[in-house]
Design a protein around this motif. Sequence first.
Motif, short mmCIF file in Angstrom:
data_model
loop_
_atom_site.label_atom_id
_atom_site.label_comp_id
_atom_site.label_asym_id
_atom_site.label_seq_id
_atom_site.Cartn_x
_atom_site.Cartn_y
_atom_site.Cartn_z
N GLY A 69 -60.31 -23.37 46.89
CA GLY A 69 -59.55 -24.33 47.39
C GLY A 69 -58.02 -24.22 46.82
N THR A 70 -57.35 -25.33 47.09
CA THR A 70 -56.05 -25.23 46.59
C THR A 70 -55.87 -25.86 45.39
OG1 THR A 70 -55.46 -27.18 47.76
CG2 THR A 70 -55.37 -24.98 48.89
N GLY A 71 -54.61 -25.85 44.66
CA GLY A 71 -54.34 -26.49 43.25
C GLY A 71 -55.21 -25.60 42.39
N PRO A 72 -55.18 -26.27 41.16
CA PRO A 72 -55.66 -25.40 39.97
C PRO A 72 -57.29 -25.68 39.99
CG PRO A 72 -54.81 -27.69 39.15
CD PRO A 72 -54.38 -27.60 40.67
N VAL A 73 -57.79 -24.66 39.42
CA VAL A 73 -59.22 -24.64 39.42
C VAL A 73 -59.81 -25.92 38.53
CG1 VAL A 73 -59.85 -23.19 37.18
CG2 VAL A 73 -61.45 -23.52 38.90
N ARG A 74 -60.81 -26.85 39.34
CA ARG A 74 -61.22 -28.02 38.38
C ARG A 74 -62.69 -27.83 38.19
NH1 ARG A 74 -60.11 -32.62 42.22
NH2 ARG A 74 -61.03 -31.02 43.73
N ALA A 75 -63.32 -28.30 37.04
CA ALA A 75 -64.76 -28.24 36.76
C ALA A 75 -65.17 -29.43 36.67
CB ALA A 75 -64.78 -27.17 35.47
N LEU A 89 -61.27 -30.94 28.45
CA LEU A 89 -60.46 -30.11 29.53
C LEU A 89 -59.27 -30.85 29.85
CD1 LEU A 89 -63.24 -29.28 31.96
CD2 LEU A 89 -62.07 -27.60 30.43
N PRO A 90 -58.11 -30.19 30.00
CA PRO A 90 -56.86 -30.91 30.50
C PRO A 90 -57.33 -31.62 31.82
CG PRO A 90 -56.49 -28.51 30.01
CD PRO A 90 -58.16 -28.69 29.82
N ALA A 91 -56.67 -32.70 32.01
CA ALA A 91 -56.79 -33.78 33.20
C ALA A 91 -56.81 -32.96 34.40
CB ALA A 91 -55.88 -34.73 33.04
N ALA A 92 -55.80 -31.93 34.60
CA ALA A 92 -55.60 -31.25 35.80
C ALA A 92 -56.86 -30.31 36.39
CB ALA A 92 -54.47 -30.31 35.69
N LEU A 128 -60.84 -20.95 30.57
CA LEU A 128 -59.55 -21.12 31.02
C LEU A 128 -58.40 -20.54 30.19
CD1 LEU A 128 -59.99 -24.98 32.04
CD2 LEU A 128 -59.01 -23.20 33.56
N VAL A 129 -58.90 -20.61 28.97
CA VAL A 129 -57.82 -20.02 28.04
C VAL A 129 -57.48 -18.57 28.33
CG1 VAL A 129 -57.13 -19.72 25.46
CG2 VAL A 129 -57.94 -22.00 26.42
N ARG A 130 -58.72 -17.89 28.58
CA ARG A 130 -58.69 -16.46 28.85
C ARG A 130 -58.20 -16.01 30.32
NH1 ARG A 130 -64.44 -14.92 25.84
NH2 ARG A 130 -64.63 -16.07 27.82
N ASP A 131 -58.07 -17.08 30.99
CA ASP A 131 -57.90 -16.70 32.52
C ASP A 131 -58.97 -15.88 33.12
OD1 ASP A 131 -55.26 -18.09 32.65
OD2 ASP A 131 -54.23 -16.19 31.96
#
Length: 114
Positions: free
Chosen positions: A36-42, A2-5, A71-74
């Motif tokens: 929450g705020t910011g990008p979704v984190r898993a 997964l990307p760090a973000a 994530l890729v498919r939103d």
Amino acid sequence: MLPAAHRLTDPAGFRSATREGRRSSSRTLVTHYVAGTGPVRAGFVVSKQVGGAVVRNRVKRRLRHAVRELLVRDALPSSGCLVVRALPASATASYGELAADLARCLDRVHAPAA
């Protein structure tokens, strides 16, 4: 990977998702989601009940890949914390079963409360 973000690594994020978030379960996993705020984190929780180190790492890799595809498919929400907890049945489940269970649980978590 997964990307760090999009990685949930802080204990406070895990705690808030599991205590305050919505929960959905299937035969192989349990998902917790809190907006929450910011990008979704898993984040992923795979205990020793699932199996030995090799089995646990295989389950984590499969779950990470399934979340990355979403994530890729939103198909995930735009923000919040998602915690995926593997159950012992995930050790014998195929990738397809894990991905289907994850998608089903996420649909239930994001459904409006009745």
